[in-house]
Design a protein around this motif. Structure first.
Motif: not given
Length: 580
Positions: A484-495
Motif C-alpha cells: 500500500r505504501q508503495v502504491r501511494h508513494a509520490d513520486p513512485p517508490a524506488r526503494w
C-alpha cells in the motif's frame, strides 16, 4: 579456598538460595522475635478451626486438618522463599480432594486418609518437578491488573464468608453471591445472635484501634484473649459458637498405602490440584513480597510448595495451598519471617499433646471479625484507580478478574483474565503499530509522519517501520501494508527500507510471505532493503534463502546509512534538514 573465603561464601549463598530458612536464621534480627512469637500465637487460633473445618469439607477426619497444617508450615519455613506466606488447607482445594478420595475409599476412613496422603505426595512431586523444569515463568501471565482484580475479588469473598460468623450463625452456601444472599436471609429471618455480634464488634474495634493507635501492641492477640475471657465471664458457651475441644495426638510418619488401580485417578486429580495451588500461591507470594520489598523466585516457590505438600502427605495430611485469609492475619499481627509459621505449628503440636481444651472457648465471632479486618488489607483501591486513569484498556482486565474471582471462583476468574490478556496481546501482535518515517528538522533520527506531519520524506524512498515480530498471524498484513505504501508513494517508490529493529523473529509462514513480497516489489522494479535488522533474524533469512535474494549490501546497520546509500545509488536530489 581463597584467602578471603569467597568460594565458601558462594557455596553458603547457593545453599541459602535453595534452603531460604538457613538464610533467615543467619540474618535474623532480635527485634523481630517478639512480633513473630505474638503473630504465631495469634495465627494458631486461626489455624486450628480452619484446618479442622477444611479437613471435614474434604471428607477427612478433623485431625488430619491439623496435621496438614503443622507439617507443611515447618517444611515451608525451611524451603519457602516468601517471608510471611502461610500455607495450609484451602477452601478451593477441599471439594477437589473430596470428589477424588471419598469415592475411592468406599467408606473406609483409614483408606480415605491414605488416599489423601498419596494425593498430596503426587501434588508435591508434580510441583517440585515443574519447579526444577523452571516452569515458574508461567507466573509472568499474572499481570498487575490481574493481581489487582484477584486481590479485590479474594478480599470481598473472604469478608462476605466471615460475616455470618460475626452475626452468630452459619450458612451452607458456597460462592460469593449465594453466601451474600444466605447472609442477608439469615439476618432478615432473625438468626442474628446479639451476644456473638457484640463479641465480634468489640473484637473488630480492638484490632482496628490497636493497629492505628498502638501498633506496638499485638491487637489481634488481645482480641483473641478478650473473646475467650468474654465467653468465660459471661457464660456464653451455650450462646455463641466456639472452636470447641481439639483432637489429641500427633501425626506419625507413614508412606501412604493405596491400591495400584487408584494411582491413575489420583495422578489426574493431582495435576488439577497442583495447578490451582500454584496459581493461588504465586499471586499471594508476589503480593506480600512486594509489600516487604522482596523478590520471589517462582521456580523456588513452586518447589517449596511441592515439598510442603509432600511432607504433609507423609504425615497423614492432604494437599494444601497458600491461604488468602490466614496470610493477611499473620501480616496484621506483625509477622516478620517464617518463624511465625513455625510458632504456629509448634503451638498446635503442644495443644494437641498437653492442653487440647485451651482454645475451646474461643468465639467464632472473634475469628470472623479478625479475618474481616485482615482481609481489608488485601483491597487495592489506589492502584486500580491509577490504572483506570492511565491504562483504561488494561483496567478492564482487573475488573474482569475481580468479577471472575468473586462470581466464578479463584481459578476460573484468574484463567478468564489471563485468557483475555493473551487475546489482547495476540491482537496487538496481529495488528501491530506501523509507521512511515520522515526527517523532522531539529530532531535526531526518523519519525512517524502521522505524529509529525511536518516531517520530510526522501523522494522515491519509503521508510517503513513494523513494530512486531513477523509471524503467521500478521505476515499477510505486513505484505499488504508495504505494498500500500508503495502504491501511494509520490513520486513512485524506488526503494522500500524496512526499519526492522522491532522484528525479532520471522517464522516459516512469514518467510514465505516475505518471499512473495519480494516478487511483488521486483515486478514493480522496487528495491527491498532492511535497516537495523538483528543478526539472528538475518541468519534465519539466510537459511530460508531470502538473504541472498535481498543481498548483503542491502542490509544496513542504521536507517541513516540506508538513506545515504539510497541517495548515492539513485542520484536522488535531497537536502537533509539535519545534516550530520
Amino acid at each position: 579456598m581463597t584467602v578471603d573465603g569467597q568460594p565458601r561464601r558462594e557455596r553458603r549463598g547457593r545453599l541459602a538460595g535453595w534452603v531460604p530458612g538457613l538464610g533467615v536464621v543467619a540474618t535474623y534480627r532480635r527485634s523481630w522475635l517478639g512480633r513473630d512469637l505474638a503473630a504465631g500465637l495469634v495465627l494458631t487460633a486461626f489455624l486450628v478451626p480452619v484446618g479442622m473445618g477444611y479437613a471435614e469439607a474434604s471428607g477427612l477426619p478433623a485431625s488430619t486438618g491439623l496435621y496438614a497444617t503443622m507439617v507443611p508450615l515447618l517444611a515451608y519455613a525451611i524451603f519457602g522463599p516468601s517471608r510471611i506466606l502461610v500455607l495450609g488447607p484451602d477452601s478451593s482445594l477441599a471439594p477437589m480432594i473430596a470428589v477424588t478420595v471419598v469415592p475411592l475409599a468406599h467408606g473406609d476412613p483409614d483408606q480415605t486418609v491414605a488416599l489423601a496422603g498419596m494425593l498430596a505426595l503426587f501434588v508435591g512431586l508434580l510441583l517440585v518437578g515443574a519447579g526444577l523444569a523452571r516452569l515458574g515463568y508461567l507466573t509472568d501471565l499474572l499481570s498487575l491488573p490481574i493481581r489487582y482484580g484477584y486481590l479485590n475479588g479474594i478480599a470481598l469473598t473472604v469478608i462476605v464468608s466471615q460475616l455470618p460468623k460475626v452475626f452468630g450463625f452459619s450458612t451452607d452456601a458456597d460462592g460469593l453471591v449465594p453466601q451474600a444472599v444466605a447472609f442477608v436471609e439469615g439476618v432478615v429471618d432473625g438468626q442474628t445472635v446479639g451476644a456473638a455480634l457484640a463479641v465480634g464488634a468489640v473484637s473488630m474495634a480492638i484490632v482496628i484501634v490497636g493497629r492505628r493507635y498502638v501498633p506496638g501492641v499485638p491487637a489481634v492477640l488481645v482480641a483473641v484473649i478478650v473473646g475467650i475471657a468474654a465467653v468465660a465471664v459471661f457464660d456464653l458457651g451455650g450462646v455463641v459458637d466456639v472452636v470447641g475441644p481439639l483432637p489429641e495426638g500427633l501425626p506419625s510418619f507413614a508412606v501412604p498405602s493405596v491400591d495400584v488401580a487408584d494411582l491413575a485417578t489420583l495422578a489426574a486429580a493431582a495435576l488439577s490440584i497442583a495447578l490451582v495451588a500454584f496459581a493461588d500461591t504465586s499471586v499471594l507470594s508476589r503480593t506480600f513480597a512486594a509489600r516487604l520489598g522482596d523478590d520471589v523466585d517462582p521456580n523456588r516457590e513452586m518447589i517449596a510448595l511441592g515439598l510442603a505438600n509432600a511432607a504433609g502427605g507423609l504425615f497423614q495430611g492432604f494437599p494444601i495451598s497458600s491461604s488468602a485469609s490466614r496470610t493477611p492475619v499473620a501480616e496484621s499481627a506483625g509477622a516478620r519471617t517464617q518463624l511465625t509459621g513455625v510458632v504456629g505449628a509448634v503451638a498446635i503440636a503442644l495443644l494437641l499433646v498437653f492442653v487440647p481444651g485451651l482454645l475451646r472457648n474461643l468465639p467464632q465471632a472473634t475469628l470472623g471479625a479478625i479475618v474481616i479486618v485482615a482481609a481489608t488489607s488485601l483491597v487495592e483501591v489506589r492502584g486500580v484507580r491509577r490504572l483506570w486513569r492511565i491504562r483504561p484498556a488494561e483496567s478492564w482486565l482487573s475488573l474482569v478478574c475481580f468479577l471472575g474471582v468473586a462470581l466464578l471462583g479463584v481459578i476460573p476468574g484468574i484463567f478468564l483474565a489471563i485468557a483475555l490478556a493473551l487475546a489482547q496481546f495476540v491482537r496487538r501482535a496481529w495488528i501491530p503499530h506501523d509507521a512511515v518515517l520522515g526527517r523532522v528538522a531539529g530532531l535526531k533520527g526518523y519519525h512517524d509522519i502521522t505524529r509529525h506531519p511536518e516531517g520530510l520524506q526522501i523522494p522515491g524512498l519509503v521508510l517503513y517501520r513494523w513494530d512486531a515480530p513477523l509471524f503467521f498471524a500478521n505476515a499477510a498484513r505486513f505484505r499488504e501494508r508495504v505494498l500500500r505504501q508503495v502504491r501511494h508513494a509520490d513520486p513512485p517508490a524506488r526503494w522500500v527500507v524496512v526499519a526492522a529493529e522491532p522484528i525479532t523473529d520471522v517464522d516459516a509462514t512469514a518467510a514465505r510471505t516475505l518471499a512473495d513480497l519480494l516478487g511483488d516489489l521486483e515486478a514493480r522494479d522496487v528495491r527491498f532493503v532492511f535497516a537495523e535488522l538483528k543478526g539472528g533474524v538475518w541468519d534465519q533469512l539466510k537459511v530460508d534463502g531470502l538473504a541472498e535474494r535481498i543481498g548483503e549490501r542491502y542490509r544496513f546497520p542504521t536507517i541513516g546509512t540506508a538513506v545515504h546509500a539510497y541517495v548515492a545509488e539513485t542520484d536522488t536530489p535531497w537536502v537533509d534538514p539535519n545534516p550530520d
